[in-house]
Design a protein around this motif. Structure first.
Motif, PDB file in Angstrom:
ATOM      1  N   HIS A 142      -2.101  18.232   2.376  1.00 23.51           N
ATOM      2  CA  HIS A 142      -3.470  17.893   3.224  1.00 23.51           C
ATOM      3  C   HIS A 142      -4.302  19.368   3.373  1.00 23.51           C
ATOM      4  N   HIS A 152      -5.873  20.259   6.244  1.00 23.87           N
ATOM      5  CA  HIS A 152      -6.022  20.820   7.552  1.00 23.87           C
ATOM      6  C   HIS A 152      -6.146  22.156   7.696  1.00 23.87           C
ATOM      7  N   ALA A 182     -11.163  11.056   0.888  1.00 22.16           N
ATOM      8  CA  ALA A 182     -10.708  10.898   2.280  1.00 22.16           C
ATOM      9  C   ALA A 182     -11.701   9.902   3.062  1.00 22.16           C
ATOM     10  N   ARG A 183     -12.753   9.679   2.594  1.00 26.53           N
ATOM     11  CA  ARG A 183     -13.491   8.421   2.979  1.00 26.53           C
ATOM     12  C   ARG A 183     -12.957   7.053   2.869  1.00 26.53           C
ATOM     13  N   ALA A 184     -12.087   7.088   1.426  1.00 25.70           N
ATOM     14  CA  ALA A 184     -11.824   5.654   1.189  1.00 25.70           C
ATOM     15  C   ALA A 184     -10.312   5.605   1.764  1.00 25.70           C
ATOM     16  N   GLU A 185      -9.460   6.723   1.801  1.00 21.95           N
ATOM     17  CA  GLU A 185      -8.035   6.614   1.925  1.00 21.95           C
ATOM     18  C   GLU A 185      -7.540   7.137   3.503  1.00 21.95           C
ATOM     19  N   GLY A 186      -8.729   7.972   4.014  1.00 24.49           N
ATOM     20  CA  GLY A 186      -8.156   8.721   4.966  1.00 24.49           C
ATOM     21  C   GLY A 186      -7.735  10.001   5.149  1.00 24.49           C
ATOM     22  N   ILE A 187      -6.694  10.384   4.349  1.00 25.09           N
ATOM     23  CA  ILE A 187      -5.929  11.744   4.233  1.00 25.09           C
ATOM     24  C   ILE A 187      -7.185  12.416   3.559  1.00 25.09           C
ATOM     25  N   ILE A 188      -7.335  13.685   4.316  1.00 25.25           N
ATOM     26  CA  ILE A 188      -8.281  14.746   3.901  1.00 25.25           C
ATOM     27  C   ILE A 188      -7.382  15.726   2.756  1.00 25.25           C
ATOM     28  N   ARG A 218      -8.112   0.891  -1.418  1.00 27.01           N
ATOM     29  CA  ARG A 218      -9.517   1.132  -0.879  1.00 27.01           C
ATOM     30  C   ARG A 218     -10.382   2.244  -2.011  1.00 27.01           C
ATOM     31  N   LEU A 229       0.855  -1.339  -0.041  1.00 29.00           N
ATOM     32  CA  LEU A 229      -0.070  -0.023   0.134  1.00 29.00           C
ATOM     33  C   LEU A 229       0.908   1.324  -0.196  1.00 29.00           C
ATOM     34  N   ARG A 230       2.055   1.189   0.498  1.00 28.94           N
ATOM     35  CA  ARG A 230       3.084   2.426   0.480  1.00 28.94           C
ATOM     36  C   ARG A 230       4.332   1.756   0.165  1.00 28.94           C
ATOM     37  N   VAL A 257     -13.679  14.406  -0.891  1.00 30.17           N
ATOM     38  CA  VAL A 257     -14.441  13.692  -0.111  1.00 30.17           C
ATOM     39  C   VAL A 257     -14.300  12.173  -0.071  1.00 30.17           C
TER      40      VAL A 257
END
Lengths: 454, 454
Positions: free
Chosen positions: B417, B419, B376-382, B86, B4-5, B373
């Motif tokens: 990101h 944030h 973010a909902r699949a991979e986490g990072i916003i 994902r 994955l990474r 969005v």
């Protein structure tokens, strides 16, 4: 030559969490119900799923991390272990300073390490919905992220004053699909009672806990989640220290002293406990290892509190637990204390301190931000205010090494970045941040109200 | 099984940047002075140091990255190449989606990749102080960080409306020790003139540029820095794509299509140019590679602009450059366009598009946030709003693959990101964000004011 960053491969994410309960000198003191008897799994089962309760009660040393959890961890883990060489040079210390950087997670802190398994186990047993409370939103955003990863709806009761004044983490939770309500709400008895007494009630963490717990207790499909204090949370966080140990193995070093910021205990326990395992196993490298929990002088639970049974929440809703406490009606001052404003502490951290296995230290607020700015200017990363407590202690230790000439290896837990906390840095940089030492008389007063236990 | 990474070791940070000028079909069109003659190094030397100018003019294919720069890069580089497995599963696509994640830098974006060498070269030649302008603060915070790393004072002219409404990046710059002023200021002729005309002037990026350039031009010890558009900036950003190539080599894959958000060109050029080197060298894997610059429909420079000589700034202060442009008096709409609101574009990106080496695509705003969005909902990072443009294009490509059954390898640049951008997500989630297509008539009108060139 030691590299500046020691990275592990995704397959090196630990396969098991470490449970420090297995290595305690004495068995842990059980949580008690209001009647003075140990809380039963049935009582706890009203709000927590069985796999979480089993972990909460377990004395097994190693507990397997489910593959589904490791796959989500892999979105950002293993996190890097970094050497703060530029900070060392700025301090002119012979010490080597390392930090484990948890700010690389999607939520920007270490909190998802426990949010992910909590969401997974709930999903596994068929929980339909999660509730939680949040103050500024660090835990709420982590559980919102984790719930989304497993398709589990999350309802967050966010302290009203934060909901209105700190909207960014609220938006973050909503981006991950969570429902966020300003607490007190009209959804619960606790909330309605508070609003009836004062329609302008700005909320508190204690009240938000009451709302989240009430919702979970009243609905069999809903469970409650908590981001610190409890044994299972600290268990999950040990992934931090376990990775740090693997990284140190790669460079043939071992820490002499470990610092972790300490509010409810999850960041300190997460980095320190796995090294205590070595100590318990007689590993010579750990023979003189010091593990130091660092807390604010404005909320000096470990350094000025009593080791006693007390409620976990302000309103006396939870079981009573044996821990260091300032008294459950301790009212932390309104000034910023880097998120570390809990009246109690993890029972595991408390017992280890009581038994002399670890140390505790309180640092004043202005000095923690001074350390945070010094770190940012040397290493680049702007640390979360919580993290600055560990940095302060690490810098002070490095400066002592400068005097003694000792080339100690220092490790601290850089639990998150400060990108959501720039308003606090702003107050510090403009000279508006003040130190505050919680008065001994006030502690003595609130300690008079501890629950009576035989 | 593809991890994955894909992480690289610190010693795998590239040793050289790649200069796409060496592989252009035609020599680049030179920047011209107001008199129509090519700008001389002496003219540019008033605001830029000689090593930067040499890079700006260079046609060398590979330019060594100084060891001092690589040491600072190592604070967060190599950045990870991640597989969005994902997201692929959520889309049900046979395509493989990869992203290079630049949000791990201290400033949270890719901008420090150029800020660090700019600060280094200035320090090397004895520059005493850096100036720059910033809007929301992404570039300003990056140069503040970089200046601090080399002990070089930084003065940032921050557009007044952002200074007042978005204080968090200001605090970030100050944490790294930079001076930040709300532009217009009383420190420059440009600022004083603007304030004399309107004491309540809220500032603009064009005006802030004028102030920063004026200060640099008027003081031999002060130099100016810029975060995009110019050749040397895109050169420095190629560290992104070069690392991505090394990571792909480790897993034996090669992208079929690359998407980069494109405002001034630094994020697109950074990820795409190194792959164009393979194409130029006749590498068969790159024979059918597509590189696509993705811009907002509200600022459609590459897709609706003219390829012509124009000023780099609003007020006509800079040399004129040949590039795609909407006209230097194009006024981007007040709505959010993810930072990609520049009237022009990098001359290198423009020339490559003009010569048919790359493609361009414009995407509407609401669809980019939908993509952000979903990611973010699949991979986490916003993701940062800028980054969402590349994500939108990548998702659309993956959905086309779902129709055609092609298992393409898609790469995009996740430049930062989000944030600091949660207010934009909040507007999107609450349905307050609207699409805006810049009207063709308005573009035609502003294109009438291009400078005349023989």
């Amino acid at each position: 030559m030691i590299p500046l960053r020691i990275s592990l491969e995704p397959e090196e994410i630990p396969s098991h969490w470490y449970n420090v309960v297995a290595d305690l000198v004495n068995p842990p003191a059980p949580p008690l119900a209001p009647d003075g008897n140990p809380v039963t799994p049935e009582q706890m089962g009203a709000i927590f799923p069985m796999p979480i309760l089993e972990q909460e009660m377990s004395a097994e040393r190693w507990i397997a991390i489910p593959e589904e959890v490791r796959q989500i961890y892999a979105l950002w883990r293993p996190s890097p272990l970094c050497r703060a060489l530029r900070l060392e040079q700025a301090l002119g210390t012979p010490a080597k300073i390392f930090y484990k950087y948890e700010g690389v997670s999607p939520a920007g802190s270490h909190k998802p390490n426990s949010a992910v398994p909590q969401a997974f186990y709930n999903k596994m047993v068929g929980t339909k919905r999660l509730t939680t409370e949040t103050g500024a939103g660090q835990w709420g955003s982590s559980i919102a992220f984790a719930g989304q990863m497993f398709g589990l709806p999350v309802r967050v009761f966010m302290v009203k004053v934060s909901y209105e004044q700190k909207p960014f983490r609220r938006s973050m939770m909503q981006t991950w699909g969570a429902e966020v309500f300003a607490s007190p709400t009209n959804l619960t008895n606790a909330g309605r009672a508070a609003l009836a007494a004062d329609p302008d009630n700005q909320g508190s963490l204690g009240l938000a806990i009451s709302e989240a717990v009430e919702e979970a207790a009243g609905d069999p499909g809903t469970c409650y989640t908590l981001g610190s204090v409890l044994n299972h949370v600290l268990l999950h966080q040990t992934v931090i220290g376990l990775e740090a140990k693997k990284a140190f193995d790669k460079i043939g070093l071992y820490p002499d002293v470990i610092f972790g910021p300490c509010g409810g205990g999850s960041s300190f326990g997460g980095i320190a406990f796995p090294f205590l395992a070595d100590k318990a196993a007689g590993d010579k490298r750990a023979a003189n290892l010091r593990c130091v929990a660092v807390e604010p002088t404005s909320c000096p639970t470990l350094t000025k509190g009593a080791y006693a049974y007390d409620y976990g929440d302000v309103s006396g809703y939870t079981p009573i637990m044996r821990m260091y406490t300032l008294g459950h009606d301790f009212m932390p001052p309104g000034i910023h204390a880097g998120g570390l404003r809990y009246h109690g502490d993890s029972p595991l951290v408390s017992q280890l301190l009581h038994e002399g296995q670890i140390e505790a230290l309180a640092v004043p607020q202005v000095a923690t931000f001074e350390a945070g700015v010094q770190f940012a200017r040397a290493e680049g990363i702007i640390p979360a205010p919580e993290s600055c407590h560990g940095i302060r202690a690490a810098i002070d230790e490095a400066l002592r090494c400068k005097v003694t000439g000792e080339a100690k290896t220092i490790l601290f837990n850089l639990t998150g970045h400060g990108h959501f906390d720039m308003a606090s840095y702003d107050r510090f940089l403009s000279g508006k941040l003040e130190d505050y030492e919680y008065p001994a008389e006030a502690i003595a007063e609130s300690l008079k109200h501890l629950p009576k236990v035989d």
